[in-house]
Design an enzyme around this catalytic site. Sequence first.
Site, short mmCIF file in Angstrom:
data_model
loop_
_atom_site.label_atom_id
_atom_site.label_comp_id
_atom_site.label_asym_id
_atom_site.label_seq_id
_atom_site.Cartn_x
_atom_site.Cartn_y
_atom_site.Cartn_z
CB CYS A 1 12.81 9.69 7.72
SG CYS A 1 13.74 8.72 6.55
CD GLU B 1 9.89 13.29 11.22
OE1 GLU B 1 8.77 12.80 11.43
OE2 GLU B 1 10.78 12.72 10.57
CE LYS C 1 -1.82 2.80 3.06
NZ LYS C 1 -1.86 4.06 2.29
CD GLU D 1 13.65 1.36 8.33
OE1 GLU D 1 14.25 2.33 8.84
OE2 GLU D 1 14.12 0.21 8.30
P1 NAD Z 1 2.31 8.58 7.79
O1 NAD Z 1 2.72 7.79 8.98
O2 NAD Z 1 1.19 9.53 7.91
O3 NAD Z 1 1.87 7.58 6.62
C1 NAD Z 1 2.71 6.58 6.13
C2 NAD Z 1 1.87 5.47 5.53
O4 NAD Z 1 1.09 4.88 6.56
C3 NAD Z 1 0.87 5.94 4.47
O5 NAD Z 1 0.79 4.98 3.45
C4 NAD Z 1 -0.43 6.01 5.24
O6 NAD Z 1 -1.57 5.83 4.45
C5 NAD Z 1 -0.27 4.85 6.20
N1 NAD Z 1 -1.08 4.93 7.42
C6 NAD Z 1 -1.53 6.04 8.07
N2 NAD Z 1 -2.25 5.69 9.16
C7 NAD Z 1 -2.24 4.34 9.21
C8 NAD Z 1 -2.80 3.39 10.11
N3 NAD Z 1 -3.51 3.74 11.17
N4 NAD Z 1 -2.58 2.07 9.86
C9 NAD Z 1 -1.85 1.68 8.81
N5 NAD Z 1 -1.31 2.53 7.92
C10 NAD Z 1 -1.49 3.84 8.12
O7 NAD Z 1 3.62 9.24 7.23
P2 NAD Z 1 3.75 10.25 6.01
O8 NAD Z 1 3.16 11.56 6.42
O9 NAD Z 1 3.25 9.60 4.76
O10 NAD Z 1 5.34 10.35 5.88
C11 NAD Z 1 6.10 11.15 6.71
C12 NAD Z 1 6.72 10.35 7.83
O11 NAD Z 1 7.44 9.24 7.32
C13 NAD Z 1 7.74 11.16 8.59
O12 NAD Z 1 7.56 11.02 9.97
C14 NAD Z 1 9.08 10.55 8.18
O13 NAD Z 1 10.09 10.71 9.12
C15 NAD Z 1 8.72 9.15 7.95
N6 NAD Z 1 9.69 8.49 7.06
C16 NAD Z 1 10.60 7.62 7.61
C17 NAD Z 1 11.55 7.00 6.80
C18 NAD Z 1 12.58 6.04 7.37
O14 NAD Z 1 13.17 5.32 6.60
N7 NAD Z 1 12.80 6.01 8.67
C19 NAD Z 1 11.56 7.27 5.42
C20 NAD Z 1 10.62 8.16 4.90
C21 NAD Z 1 9.69 8.77 5.74
#
Ligand code: NAD
Length: 486
Positions: free
Chosen positions: A282, A379, A173, A248
Amino acid sequence: MIEKMYIDGEWVLAESGETREILNPATEKVIATVTEGAEPDAFKAITAARRAFDHDGWSEVAALERARLLYAVANKLEERAEEFAELDMLDNGKPLREAQFDVSDAVGCFRYYAGIVSKPQGQTYNVPDAMQAMVVREPIGVCGQITPWNYPLLMAVWKLAPALAAGNTVVFKPSEITPLSAIKLFAIFEEVGFPKGVCNLVLGAGPTVGQTIAASHEVDKIAFTGGTVTGRKIMEAATGNLKKISLELGGKSPNIVFDDVDLETAVDWALFAIFANQGQVCSAGSRLLLQESIHDRFVELLVDRAQKIEVGPGNEPNSEMGPLISEAHMNKVLKYIQIGLAEGATLACGGKRINRKGYFVEPTIFTNTHPEMQIVQEEIFGPVLVVQKFKDEGEAVRLANNTIYGLAGAVFTKDGARAQRIIRKLRAGITWINAYHPTYNEAPWGGYKQSGIGRELGTFGYEAYTEVKQININLLDEPVGWFKRE
Ligand code: NAD
């Protein structure tokens, strides 16, 4: 035209008939309409992946055949690199050169994992009996994979390439905000001939599709990249069947600069550390720790350079920094800037939305910060840098480690021994000496503390998609003799 999702070898619309509009954040215009999946669609994909793993023989497909498929994906992705780069640029907003870089990294990732599958695997042991003890690695089963919007293609590939290489089936997804390059990637999976049900793409929101995948007892592993708050929910959802998890998550990573460096060079890296991909990284170097004696001069040079960054749509050749991903995210970033001002930090530059169509925010730098401020601890995930000051090594390390996160960190100094002392004390999974950001498919990626669990990429990332089985082979054909015969 409505873009479909790929479930059990078919391109399908969501059962509900719902759709979602996908925007270009640089123009605020709709660039595509995609089908919006929900629970029933996720269930279908999970059932297909289960069947493909348990009954259709995917887990027994020879390693070399899996490698062939992955090489074929890499080649097609490379042939269409421009098309993919353009999609990520339009969907995410990043400058074209960044999107091009992501595609080439994604190609490398498929090739890396295609190469790994045919290399020596497992171990044998010399044990104190006439027994050959050994370990083999096997696929885990059905892997649920959920990714964010900041590197739409690359985050997908980091998960899909090792999972498929190791012989798993997947239910993937993407972020609902940036699904377009994943749709194209699954078209390549279909073209190269992955069997039905092995690779499934479900589009839709996190709380519906994502939650269903994370909670399903038919899913053996969940791999998630995204925010720490969401990561916690995923972990809770995964407890039902105690599925394997890898997370991650977010970061607030320190970039530490000592006073013996070449200032111009360190300033250049500090800019790249925070403003690459609009700060939506991130592992961004979002806290700059400067040694007291160079603080003022460094900030002066940094602000001068930050103000010269060309902010604009990704398709304009001069653009060095694009828009933020969405209006909601831009507002979150702008709110943090207000919080910083209210907390008493000094705005050294930027701070405002840029007055044009699209979600553009100026490169922003705060000085005179205090370690307990929200803008230092939390963050922001945007082009906002907070500067902290330190006296000596001890204080640098204390400040660097003083957040709940532990994803990345860097140190700049010409003193090699000091650099290593500092790096070893950083509680972070990804580090650099005299650089920031370059990382490689070959090396493990992941965080300490609340930045995550487990590692992606490299051999670590491959192993994370395998189970370990011990096999003990008796070399003697005789009874064990533990219980008396009569
Ligand atoms: P997010 O957590 O809002 O969403 C990430 C994914 O999770 C999306 O596909 C979203 O639809 C899904 N999601 C949201 N709620 C969910 C739930 N309750 N159950 C299951 N899936 C759910 O993050 P974002 O806003 O898309 O991305 C930004 C974040 O991602 C930042 O905090 C960033 O640090 C992190 N990030 C981390 C890494 C890493 O490798 N550590 C890499 C890229 C981004």
